[in-house]
Write an enzyme that holds these catalytic residues in place. Sequence first.
Site, mmCIF file in Angstrom:
data_model
loop_
_atom_site.group_PDB
_atom_site.id
_atom_site.type_symbol
_atom_site.label_atom_id
_atom_site.label_comp_id
_atom_site.label_asym_id
_atom_site.label_seq_id
_atom_site.Cartn_x
_atom_site.Cartn_y
_atom_site.Cartn_z
ATOM 1 C CG ASP A 70 -5.944 -6.918 8.875
ATOM 2 O OD1 ASP A 70 -5.229 -7.665 8.190
ATOM 3 O OD2 ASP A 70 -6.222 -5.751 8.538
ATOM 4 C CB SER A 120 -5.846 -5.055 4.741
ATOM 5 O OG SER A 120 -5.165 -6.115 5.353
ATOM 6 C CG ASP A 346 -2.017 -7.728 8.677
ATOM 7 O OD1 ASP A 346 -1.970 -8.636 7.830
ATOM 8 O OD2 ASP A 346 -1.524 -6.596 8.490
ATOM 9 C CG HIS A 350 2.575 -8.017 7.821
ATOM 10 N ND1 HIS A 350 2.772 -8.633 6.611
ATOM 11 C CD2 HIS A 350 1.364 -7.395 7.731
ATOM 12 C CE1 HIS A 350 1.727 -8.417 5.823
ATOM 13 N NE2 HIS A 350 0.852 -7.668 6.485
ATOM 14 C CG ASP A 387 -8.053 -8.700 6.206
ATOM 15 O OD1 ASP A 387 -7.659 -9.693 6.863
ATOM 16 O OD2 ASP A 387 -7.520 -7.582 6.310
ATOM 17 C CG HIS A 388 -5.246 -10.790 4.299
ATOM 18 N ND1 HIS A 388 -4.248 -11.130 5.193
ATOM 19 C CD2 HIS A 388 -5.423 -9.448 4.434
ATOM 20 C CE1 HIS A 388 -3.831 -10.041 5.823
ATOM 21 N NE2 HIS A 388 -4.534 -8.994 5.397
#
Length: 540
Positions: A70, A120, A346, A350, A387-388
């Site tokens: 992720d 996500s 992820d 963040h 996912d990104h």
Amino acid sequence: DHYLVLQEQLCWLCLIICGQRCKHVFLWFVEQEKDPGFWKEWAQRTLKNALNLQDLNKNVAKNIILFLGDGMGVPTVTAARILKGQLNGQNGEETQLEMDKFPYVALSKTYNTNAQVPDSAGTATAYLCGVKANEGTVGVSAAAVKSQCNTTRGNEVTSILKWAKDAGKSVGIVTTTRVNHATPSAAYAHCVDRDWYSDGEMPDEALQNGCKDIARQLFENIPDIDVIMGGGRRSMYPRNTPDVEYPGEKKHNGTRKDGRNLVGEWTDRMKDKRGYYVWNKKDLFSLNPNNVDYLLGLFEPADLPYELERNKETDPSLTEMVDVAIKILQKNERGFYLLVEGGRIDHGHHDGKAKQALHEAVEMDRAITRAGLLTSIYDTLTVVTADHSHVFSFGGYTHRGNSIFGLAPIISDIDQKPFTSILYGNGPGFKLVNGARENVSTQNNYQAQAAVPLSMETHGGEDVAIFSKGPMAHLLHGVQEQHYIPHVMAYAACIGQNKDHCRTNSGSPFLSHISPTLALLLSVKWLLSLHHRNKLHFKY
């Protein structure tokens, strides 16, 4: 690669003998690198390996595994590669991640149907269900509107996990986040709001209109998921129920308004099916996978801790969970589908905590290595992707072997201050001290500097990598839409929509679920029988 293997072996040998990392080994390799022949020989070996890829693996995939990092954009992969090498005492740049060894690499276009830079949930719907969707929604098409319950019905889409289950395969979900978080939930849920973890997080209107929370859907939509491991305990218990591990901390209490104990219901349903519930590493390791058909492991009230902060006595690592999952799932003669998420890469980004994010990525790579040891490329398709991405980068003309978390070798020609190689385009790392940019430390939780102040760093919109190996892995090539991924995996496994190619001209299925060794023996037996018949009909 021989060079990399030799370097790593020498480093470990030096560590064992001398008790310290091996600078003289690096000096030897640096001298080698000054010779043009060193690079030419390396390239020629790589070329020979590439030529072997001309023989495509067109077997039917008995097993299919998806590793989802992720937020693991290409800069994160590169930085994790360097970190892995540096953790092993190497410079880092020349290191290979396990995913680097996969023979096929493609790029995935990650946009959601309503977002240039995705989230996500919409992306999970793409790479699990095979259709692009709106941001914030899971397991529903783009016709469903975020947070509007009445747009759910009729717009549900099913995932490759369900396609595999319907085909008789065992299926599993392993994640370092909550099992009802965005990525895993798209495998089983149909929800217009990714934040509806339990009914305690849902608006009354949605409940009145018949929408179900994600935790409830985990146990009801596909009731016999064979392996489920991650966090998320508090979503499974009635409101104010103390957590088994943190009974004195109210923030970890149950959140359900309907009074249901979903773990208790699952345990009652599985008690005669060799099903077990565990909530700590000790209980997990006490199980013999050969005697387990169903496993529910919820190791935290919410997400699992970062790998750097994990209590190694009580919390399993991602690698350890993957090991147990595969050993349970692979007992099925028809094979299995396993979704593995390194979900806290992820979260680290963040928070602007690059050290946390990159150690999470390295741990996922360890899990990929373990999965490779337990399976075979002849009958297992393994895909690694993200996912990104994130607005994460590293630069500053750092020297070879510079700590990935270190400073650039130059100072700013504007404010005359040093800066870290790792930087974020935005996020909580933007800080001013007396009107000037601050100096940063590099502790585990340090926040890398950011250009724009935000309480939480954002996703990035660039393409992400798809690494693949095993049957039909060559179909993941070029630049592809993200929703293409599960269609390739289903095609390789002869499940879901594409099955015509799985039958011979006579209509009988391929021998897709036998081992390569058995297939070879059968072929030899057939050739011998043919030779015997020829001897009966012809004189030499």
